[in-house]
Motif scaffolding. Structure first.
Motif, PDB file in Angstrom:
ATOM      1  N   UNK A 207      42.353  46.276  31.374  1.00 41.99           N
ATOM      2  CA  UNK A 207      41.375  45.880  32.379  1.00 41.99           C
ATOM      3  C   UNK A 207      41.901  46.108  33.789  1.00 41.99           C
ATOM      4  N   UNK A 208      41.021  46.568  34.639  1.00 46.39           N
ATOM      5  CA  UNK A 208      41.490  46.732  36.002  1.00 46.39           C
ATOM      6  C   UNK A 208      40.554  46.051  36.995  1.00 46.39           C
ATOM      7  N   UNK A 209      41.170  45.434  37.978  1.00 43.48           N
ATOM      8  CA  UNK A 209      40.448  44.688  38.999  1.00 43.48           C
ATOM      9  C   UNK A 209      40.880  45.231  40.349  1.00 43.48           C
ATOM     10  N   UNK A 210      39.907  45.633  41.174  1.00 39.94           N
ATOM     11  CA  UNK A 210      40.233  46.218  42.474  1.00 39.94           C
ATOM     12  C   UNK A 210      39.851  45.268  43.603  1.00 39.94           C
ATOM     13  N   UNK A 211      40.735  45.163  44.569  1.00 44.74           N
ATOM     14  CA  UNK A 211      40.424  44.398  45.779  1.00 44.74           C
ATOM     15  C   UNK A 211      39.846  45.376  46.774  1.00 44.74           C
ATOM     16  N   UNK A 212      38.614  45.130  47.196  1.00 43.89           N
ATOM     17  CA  UNK A 212      38.013  46.042  48.163  1.00 43.89           C
ATOM     18  C   UNK A 212      37.444  45.249  49.333  1.00 43.89           C
ATOM     19  N   UNK A 213      37.101  45.960  50.379  1.00 39.85           N
ATOM     20  CA  UNK A 213      36.549  45.301  51.556  1.00 39.85           C
ATOM     21  C   UNK A 213      37.055  45.983  52.811  1.00 39.85           C
ATOM     22  N   UNK A 214      36.525  45.559  53.930  1.00 38.34           N
ATOM     23  CA  UNK A 214      36.863  46.179  55.207  1.00 38.34           C
ATOM     24  C   UNK A 214      38.329  45.940  55.568  1.00 38.34           C
ATOM     25  N   UNK A 215      38.899  46.826  56.399  1.00 36.82           N
ATOM     26  CA  UNK A 215      40.271  46.599  56.874  1.00 36.82           C
ATOM     27  C   UNK A 215      40.348  45.240  57.560  1.00 36.82           C
TER      28      UNK A 215
ATOM     29  N   UNK B 225      47.493  53.338  50.777  1.00 41.50           N
ATOM     30  CA  UNK B 225      47.495  53.857  49.429  1.00 41.50           C
ATOM     31  C   UNK B 225      47.005  52.766  48.489  1.00 41.50           C
ATOM     32  N   UNK B 226      47.074  53.043  47.232  1.00 42.05           N
ATOM     33  CA  UNK B 226      46.674  52.046  46.257  1.00 42.05           C
ATOM     34  C   UNK B 226      47.928  51.503  45.586  1.00 42.05           C
ATOM     35  N   UNK B 227      48.068  50.190  45.600  1.00 46.67           N
ATOM     36  CA  UNK B 227      49.224  49.560  44.955  1.00 46.67           C
ATOM     37  C   UNK B 227      48.698  48.757  43.773  1.00 46.67           C
ATOM     38  N   UNK B 228      49.301  48.900  42.610  1.00 49.55           N
ATOM     39  CA  UNK B 228      48.835  48.086  41.486  1.00 49.55           C
ATOM     40  C   UNK B 228      49.963  47.246  40.908  1.00 49.55           C
ATOM     41  N   UNK B 229      49.574  46.079  40.431  1.00 46.73           N
ATOM     42  CA  UNK B 229      50.514  45.179  39.760  1.00 46.73           C
ATOM     43  C   UNK B 229      49.765  44.551  38.593  1.00 46.73           C
ATOM     44  N   UNK B 230      50.490  44.220  37.568  1.00 48.00           N
ATOM     45  CA  UNK B 230      49.832  43.608  36.418  1.00 48.00           C
ATOM     46  C   UNK B 230      49.958  42.085  36.482  1.00 48.00           C
ATOM     47  N   UNK B 231      48.846  41.414  36.261  1.00 48.55           N
ATOM     48  CA  UNK B 231      48.903  39.957  36.143  1.00 48.55           C
ATOM     49  C   UNK B 231      48.271  39.572  34.804  1.00 48.55           C
ATOM     50  N   UNK B 232      48.664  38.415  34.292  1.00 50.55           N
ATOM     51  CA  UNK B 232      48.078  37.961  33.026  1.00 50.55           C
ATOM     52  C   UNK B 232      47.075  36.869  33.370  1.00 50.55           C
ATOM     53  N   UNK B 233      45.864  37.028  32.855  1.00 50.85           N
ATOM     54  CA  UNK B 233      44.809  36.063  33.135  1.00 50.85           C
ATOM     55  C   UNK B 233      44.189  35.665  31.807  1.00 50.85           C
ATOM     56  N   UNK B 234      44.516  34.474  31.321  1.00 50.07           N
ATOM     57  CA  UNK B 234      44.064  34.080  29.988  1.00 50.07           C
ATOM     58  C   UNK B 234      44.560  35.124  28.992  1.00 50.07           C
ATOM     59  N   UNK B 235      43.648  35.690  28.216  1.00 58.46           N
ATOM     60  CA  UNK B 235      44.084  36.680  27.225  1.00 58.46           C
ATOM     61  C   UNK B 235      44.209  38.084  27.807  1.00 58.46           C
ATOM     62  N   UNK B 236      43.830  38.253  29.080  1.00 56.32           N
ATOM     63  CA  UNK B 236      43.765  39.596  29.646  1.00 56.32           C
ATOM     64  C   UNK B 236      45.012  39.992  30.426  1.00 56.32           C
ATOM     65  N   UNK B 237      45.371  41.245  30.236  1.00 56.14           N
ATOM     66  CA  UNK B 237      46.342  41.847  31.142  1.00 56.14           C
ATOM     67  C   UNK B 237      45.505  42.584  32.159  1.00 56.14           C
TER      68      UNK B 237
ATOM     69  N   UNK C  77      49.109  36.879  47.424  1.00 52.63           N
ATOM     70  CA  UNK C  77      48.936  35.483  46.994  1.00 52.63           C
ATOM     71  C   UNK C  77      48.700  35.419  45.487  1.00 52.63           C
ATOM     72  N   UNK C  78      47.927  36.369  44.975  1.00 56.20           N
ATOM     73  CA  UNK C  78      47.628  36.374  43.539  1.00 56.20           C
ATOM     74  C   UNK C  78      48.866  36.733  42.725  1.00 56.20           C
ATOM     75  N   UNK C  79      49.724  37.518  43.306  1.00 55.13           N
ATOM     76  CA  UNK C  79      50.954  37.892  42.605  1.00 55.13           C
ATOM     77  C   UNK C  79      52.091  36.938  42.920  1.00 55.13           C
ATOM     78  N   UNK C  80      51.871  36.127  43.972  1.00 53.54           N
ATOM     79  CA  UNK C  80      52.911  35.234  44.474  1.00 53.54           C
ATOM     80  C   UNK C  80      54.191  36.026  44.730  1.00 53.54           C
TER      81      UNK C  80
END
Ligand SMILES: Nc1nc2c(ncn2[C@@H]2O[C@H](COP(=O)(O)OP(=O)(O)O)[C@@H](O)[C@H]2O)c(=O)[nH]1
Ligand SMILES: [Mg+2]
Length: 277
Positions: free
Chosen positions: A35-43, A71-83, A53-56
């Motif tokens: 699963x992938x979740x993107x943070x989007x929005x204006x600069x 650029x695009x930076x990705x990190x994996x977090x575990x949310x309930x059963x989801x990676x 904050x989500x990755x602490x």
């Protein structure tokens, strides 16, 4: 006394159910891993701050200067059963060109491939500016959660007005939060979890296997296949082998659900099939 044909039918039907369960477990695993979740929005909305904050963890570059995350930076977090692969992007906004433009087009691609996008806005701006920013976002296929950031700068009256104005946002949910202070991020994660549940389909949670459970189901299937092949080839003429095959299948299933099967249960199964002892 069970006939060879009955046993074959019985085993085929168990095999069919096993295959179905395997299929669903594997689907759940794939979804949960990818699963992938993107943070989007204006600069300057606070995407990178929220990402951190989500990755602490201080990974993304946070800057008061607009358009720093190129650029695009990705990190994996575990949310309930989801990676979840969480991606921080450059702002989705038309820029003058060069590297930032490249970052923005990658951000759009990323958001299009994501299961859920977290749309981050600076809630301290006038409501009109927020609306304008949201209207400028590209049309996205994915589910979206609206994060009203810099919430600590917003007074009670405006908070109530914003929550009312964006209530039921795309069905994904609205959360007021302060990425800088780390307040409200728990609620964002809960909302995100619900959005993912809705996206992925209810029931995945229950079917998501551990690697061990998957191995046990595969072991059980292989014992069933072997026993079925044996019965097809030699009928009931090899009761010891049939009994051993069924025993392996049942034991693997018991390990799968985490219960030990008393010998009496095995004995009952075998006596019902009238084979073995
Ligand atoms: N007051 C306040 N400032 C924030 C908050 N989150 C981010 N900022 C500030 O907003 C600016 C832009 O943040 P950044 O994360 O780089 O935004 P991005 O361009 O969307 O990635 C920085 O100066 C942050 O410190 C918040 O919750 N409250
Ligand atoms: Mg950034």
């Amino acid at each position: 006394m069970i006939s060879s044909e009955n046993l074959r039918e019985e085993l085929s039907s168990i095999l069919e159910k096993t295959e179905l369960l395997l299929h669903r477990m594997r689907a759940a695993q794939r979804i949960a891993r990818g699963l992938s979740v993107a943070l989007i929005g204006a600069p300057n909305a606070g995407k990178s701050t929220l990402f951190n904050a989500l990755l602490a963890e201080d990974r993304a570059i946070v800057s008061p200067e607009a358009g720093t995350t190129r650029d695009v930076i990705t990190e994996e977090i575990k949310l309930g059963p989801y990676y979840v692969r969480l991606a921080d992007t450059a702002g989705l906004r038309l820029a003058s060109g060069g590297i930032e433009q490249e970052g923005i087009s990658r951000a759009r691609e990323l958001a299009e491939g994501a299961e859920v996008a977290i749309v981050v806005v600076d809630a301290a701006q006038p409501e009109e500016a927020i609306r304008r920013q949201l209207a400028e976002l590209p049309q996205l296929e994915c589910a979206t959660v609206l994060a009203l950031n810099k919430w600590e700068l917003v007074d009670e009256t405006k908070r109530a007005a914003l929550l009312l104005a964006f209530d039921g946002w795309h069905g994904g949910g609205v959360v007021g939060l302060s990425a800088a202070r780390g307040t409200g991020t728990d609620r964002l994660l809960t909302t995100l979890r619900s959005a993912l549940d809705a996206r992925v389909g209810v029931g995945v949670d229950a079917l998501l296997p551990t690697e061990f459970q998957l191995q046990m189901l595969l072991a059980s299937r292989s014992a069933i296949v072997q026993t079925l092949d044996l019965v097809k080839a030699t009928g009931l003429s090899q009761p010891e082998l049939i009994s051993a095959g069924l025993g392996s299948a049942v034991r693997a299933l018991s390990d799968l659900v985490g219960e030990t099967t008393p010998d009496t249960v095995l004995a009952k199964i075998f006596s019902e099939f009238c084979i073995g002892k």
